[in-house]
Design an enzyme around this catalytic site. Structure first.
Site, PDB file in Angstrom:
ATOM      1  N   CYS A  75      54.346  64.932  31.242  1.00  0.00           N
ATOM      2  CA  CYS A  75      55.331  64.352  32.169  1.00  0.00           C
ATOM      3  C   CYS A  75      56.781  64.574  31.725  1.00  0.00           C
ATOM      4  CB  CYS A  75      55.058  62.868  32.373  1.00  0.00           C
ATOM      5  SG  CYS A  75      54.666  61.975  30.867  1.00  0.00           S
ATOM      6  N   GLN A  83      61.652  57.282  28.009  1.00  0.00           N
ATOM      7  CA  GLN A  83      60.438  57.391  28.813  1.00  0.00           C
ATOM      8  C   GLN A  83      59.835  56.022  29.138  1.00  0.00           C
ATOM      9  OE1 GLN A  83      59.277  61.390  26.323  1.00  0.00           O
ATOM     10  NE2 GLN A  83      57.639  60.454  27.503  1.00  0.00           N
ATOM     11  N   ARG A 143      60.505  55.673  23.809  1.00  0.00           N
ATOM     12  CA  ARG A 143      59.894  54.828  24.856  1.00  0.00           C
ATOM     13  C   ARG A 143      60.822  53.643  25.126  1.00  0.00           C
ATOM     14  NH1 ARG A 143      55.930  56.734  27.600  1.00  0.00           N
ATOM     15  NH2 ARG A 143      54.483  56.990  25.856  1.00  0.00           N
ATOM     16  N   HIS A 202      61.090  59.032  33.777  1.00  0.00           N
ATOM     17  CA  HIS A 202      61.564  59.535  32.489  1.00  0.00           C
ATOM     18  C   HIS A 202      62.963  60.133  32.679  1.00  0.00           C
ATOM     19  CE1 HIS A 202      57.654  58.694  31.088  1.00  0.00           C
ATOM     20  NE2 HIS A 202      57.165  59.903  30.925  1.00  0.00           N
ATOM     21  N   ASN A 252      57.303  59.866  36.433  1.00  0.00           N
ATOM     22  CA  ASN A 252      56.315  60.432  35.498  1.00  0.00           C
ATOM     23  C   ASN A 252      54.880  60.425  36.005  1.00  0.00           C
ATOM     24  OD1 ASN A 252      57.162  57.570  34.819  1.00  0.00           O
ATOM     25  ND2 ASN A 252      55.181  57.654  33.784  1.00  0.00           N
TER      26      ASN A 252
HETATM   27  P1  NAP Z   1      44.755  55.383  31.447  1.00  0.00           P
HETATM   28  O1  NAP Z   1      45.558  54.515  32.341  1.00  0.00           O
HETATM   29  O2  NAP Z   1      44.387  54.855  30.110  1.00  0.00           O
HETATM   30  O3  NAP Z   1      43.417  55.837  32.252  1.00  0.00           O
HETATM   31  C1  NAP Z   1      42.356  56.550  31.600  1.00  0.00           C
HETATM   32  C2  NAP Z   1      41.210  56.826  32.586  1.00  0.00           C
HETATM   33  O4  NAP Z   1      40.162  57.515  31.886  1.00  0.00           O
HETATM   34  C3  NAP Z   1      40.574  55.564  33.166  1.00  0.00           C
HETATM   35  O5  NAP Z   1      40.050  55.841  34.441  1.00  0.00           O
HETATM   36  C4  NAP Z   1      39.422  55.308  32.185  1.00  0.00           C
HETATM   37  O6  NAP Z   1      38.350  54.561  32.771  1.00  0.00           O
HETATM   38  C5  NAP Z   1      38.953  56.727  31.923  1.00  0.00           C
HETATM   39  N1  NAP Z   1      38.213  56.841  30.678  1.00  0.00           N
HETATM   40  C6  NAP Z   1      38.534  56.311  29.463  1.00  0.00           C
HETATM   41  N2  NAP Z   1      37.578  56.632  28.541  1.00  0.00           N
HETATM   42  C7  NAP Z   1      36.641  57.365  29.196  1.00  0.00           C
HETATM   43  C8  NAP Z   1      35.406  57.968  28.816  1.00  0.00           C
HETATM   44  N3  NAP Z   1      34.932  57.877  27.561  1.00  0.00           N
HETATM   45  N4  NAP Z   1      34.708  58.645  29.756  1.00  0.00           N
HETATM   46  C9  NAP Z   1      35.144  58.750  31.031  1.00  0.00           C
HETATM   47  N5  NAP Z   1      36.314  58.170  31.463  1.00  0.00           N
HETATM   48  C10 NAP Z   1      37.051  57.511  30.548  1.00  0.00           C
HETATM   49  O7  NAP Z   1      45.509  56.767  31.149  1.00  0.00           O
HETATM   50  P2  NAP Z   1      46.547  57.590  32.116  1.00  0.00           P
HETATM   51  O8  NAP Z   1      47.954  57.224  31.834  1.00  0.00           O
HETATM   52  O9  NAP Z   1      46.047  57.502  33.495  1.00  0.00           O
HETATM   53  O10 NAP Z   1      46.399  59.056  31.515  1.00  0.00           O
HETATM   54  C11 NAP Z   1      45.288  59.893  31.826  1.00  0.00           C
HETATM   55  C12 NAP Z   1      45.532  61.288  31.255  1.00  0.00           C
HETATM   56  O11 NAP Z   1      46.685  61.864  31.873  1.00  0.00           O
HETATM   57  C13 NAP Z   1      45.802  61.279  29.740  1.00  0.00           C
HETATM   58  O12 NAP Z   1      45.231  62.424  29.164  1.00  0.00           O
HETATM   59  C14 NAP Z   1      47.319  61.335  29.666  1.00  0.00           C
HETATM   60  O13 NAP Z   1      47.783  61.886  28.465  1.00  0.00           O
HETATM   61  C15 NAP Z   1      47.645  62.228  30.871  1.00  0.00           C
HETATM   62  N6  NAP Z   1      48.988  62.059  31.426  1.00  0.00           N
HETATM   63  C16 NAP Z   1      49.475  60.829  31.745  1.00  0.00           C
HETATM   64  C17 NAP Z   1      50.760  60.715  32.299  1.00  0.00           C
HETATM   65  C18 NAP Z   1      51.363  59.386  32.685  1.00  0.00           C
HETATM   66  O14 NAP Z   1      52.530  59.367  33.118  1.00  0.00           O
HETATM   67  N7  NAP Z   1      50.654  58.271  32.566  1.00  0.00           N
HETATM   68  C19 NAP Z   1      51.520  61.857  32.518  1.00  0.00           C
HETATM   69  C20 NAP Z   1      50.992  63.106  32.218  1.00  0.00           C
HETATM   70  C21 NAP Z   1      49.726  63.193  31.676  1.00  0.00           C
HETATM   71  P3  NAP Z   1      38.217  52.935  32.601  1.00  0.00           P
HETATM   72  O15 NAP Z   1      39.174  52.311  33.583  1.00  0.00           O
HETATM   73  O16 NAP Z   1      36.792  52.691  32.944  1.00  0.00           O
HETATM   74  O17 NAP Z   1      38.569  52.628  31.162  1.00  0.00           O
END
Ligand code: NAP
Length: 346
Positions: free
Chosen positions: A150, A176, A235, A242, A324
């Site tokens: 992001c 961020q 952060r 961001h 982001n």
């Molecule tokens: P998050 O809010 O922690 O969500 C994680 C998701 O993955 C939830 O649906 C969770 O399910 C699931 N999950 C966790 N452990 C798992 C497992 N063992 N098997 C299958 N599913 C699993 O994280 P996020 O911010 O959405 O980020 C997701 C990805 O996008 C990450 O790799 C992050 O680095 C990337 N990213 C995020 C952003 C941002 O701005 N947030 C920007 C760019 C990239 P449950 O609800 O059941 O736990």
């Protein structure tokens, strides 16, 4: 006819944005959602702690959350959007591609792999050609395509504008939002009334992904931009967005007006979720900008804003800002999905 898609990690911060953004585009409809074992078997509207300001669409809310594995998904999905933790994605995404699925992913694993396209459709759509290389090398029927981190995606459209002036080096410092770390990423004790001057792994992502995105693709490999990029990532206690302070040293000596004009020339694309103009540039009459800029007709939240453009003897400095979890995450993968569809990969 709409293409049927699945969302991996659909209950998280980025997964919820996927649900919201896909609902408003006629190109795709959601046929399956997955999450962690703790959510499997529940209705989506029970499993997701929904935090967005629109309602969960009824048809998605009623879906049963599936296991994140090839055998648990319907065979006929045209595309998978992935927002899994990168450690999980590193295992699951290759298995899905081997099983024939095309995956448009946010997760950081494999972004720098030589045969994986890292793409912003308005900047380097030609890099999608790496899919041929990937299929040859890995023997996949499916494909893996990534969007950048992001913080990287906020800066790179503005750097693309500077490329014509010869980028020699870039220094960037970021502020961020907490949603960039996911829903349980930063503890309240850590961030309330505080700023955290470190985001693990983020600086290396900005320093490497930006050079791959701005590199040239010769049909077989990407030759990364030959410039030093140095990042410092912080952060701060805002929910979304961001803000980044960029300093770039250039071979040429453009004026601030020329730089602003170059940034305004960075166009959107014909893809349905792309804004008409990618970078919205605030002029010198708005020294206190940028602010989040929405294009209500097309690509809401998909624009990058820039402001404070100043030409100095040492180079150029400016600020840029993007949403982001929209432009920086789910919206970026959605655009890659639209590009895959437009170019006939799915
Ligand atoms: P998050 O809010 O922690 O969500 C994680 C998701 O993955 C939830 O649906 C969770 O399910 C699931 N999950 C966790 N452990 C798992 C497992 N063992 N098997 C299958 N599913 C699993 O994280 P996020 O911010 O959405 O980020 C997701 C990805 O996008 C990450 O790799 C992050 O680095 C990337 N990213 C995020 C952003 C941002 O701005 N947030 C920007 C760019 C990239 P449950 O609800 O059941 O736990």
């Amino acid at each position: 006819m709409a293409l049927e898609v699945g969302i991996l990690g659909a209950t998280g911060a980025v997964g919820q944005r996927f649900v919201q953004l896909i609902e408003r585009t006629p190109r795709f409809e959601i046929g399956a959602v997955t999450a962690s074992p703790a959510s499997e078997g529940k209705r989506y509207d029970e499993a997701a702690k929904w935090r967005l300001d629109t309602e969960i669409p009824d048809d998605v809310g009623a879906l049963t959350v599936r296991e994140t594995a090839p055998e648990a998904l319907p065979d006929d999905l045209d595309l998978l959007f992935s927002s899994l933790p990168s450690s999980v994605a590193a295992e699951v995404e290759p298995a899905l591609c081997e099983a024939g699925y095309v995956v448009s992913s946010n997760s950081s694993n494999d972004r720098l792999a030589a045969d994986v396209p890292l793409t912003i459709p308005e900047i380097n759509p030609d890099h999608l050609g790496l899919i041929e290389v990937q299929r040859d090398e890995r023997g996949w029927d499916g494909a893996l395509v990534k969007n950048p981190n992001c913080s990287t995606i906020t800066m790179v459209p503005t750097l693309a504008a500077l490329d014509q002036f010869g980028i020699e080096s870039v220094q960037v410092s970021t502020l961020q939002a907490v949603s960039g770390a996911g829903y349980s990423g930063v503890s309240s004790m850590e961030i309330i009334d505080n700023a955290v001057p470190h985001i693990g792994g983020e600086e290396a992502k900005m320093e490497t992904e930006s050079r791959k995105l701005l590199g040239s693709f010769d049909g077989g490999a990407v030759d990364r931009l030959d410039a030093d990029v140095t990042a410092s990532c912080n952060r701060i206690p805002t929910v979304d967005g961001h803000l980044e302070n960029v300093f770039a040293s250039l071979a040429d000596d453009p004026s601030a007006d020329e730089i602003r004009a170059a940034m305004r020339d960075v166009e959107g694309s014909d893809l349905p979720s792309s804004p008409e103009q990618l970078v919205h540039v605030f002029g010198e009459d708005h020294p206190d900008r940028p602010q989040p800029r929405m294009d209500r007709d097309r690509g809401d939240g998909m624009m990058v804003s820039a402001g404070g453009v100043t030409a100095t003897d040492a180079g150029v400095k400016y600020n840029c800002l993007a949403h982001n979890t929209i432009r920086g995450a789910a919206g970026a993968s959605l655009l890659n999905g639209e590009l895959l569809a437009a170019e006939g990969w799915i």
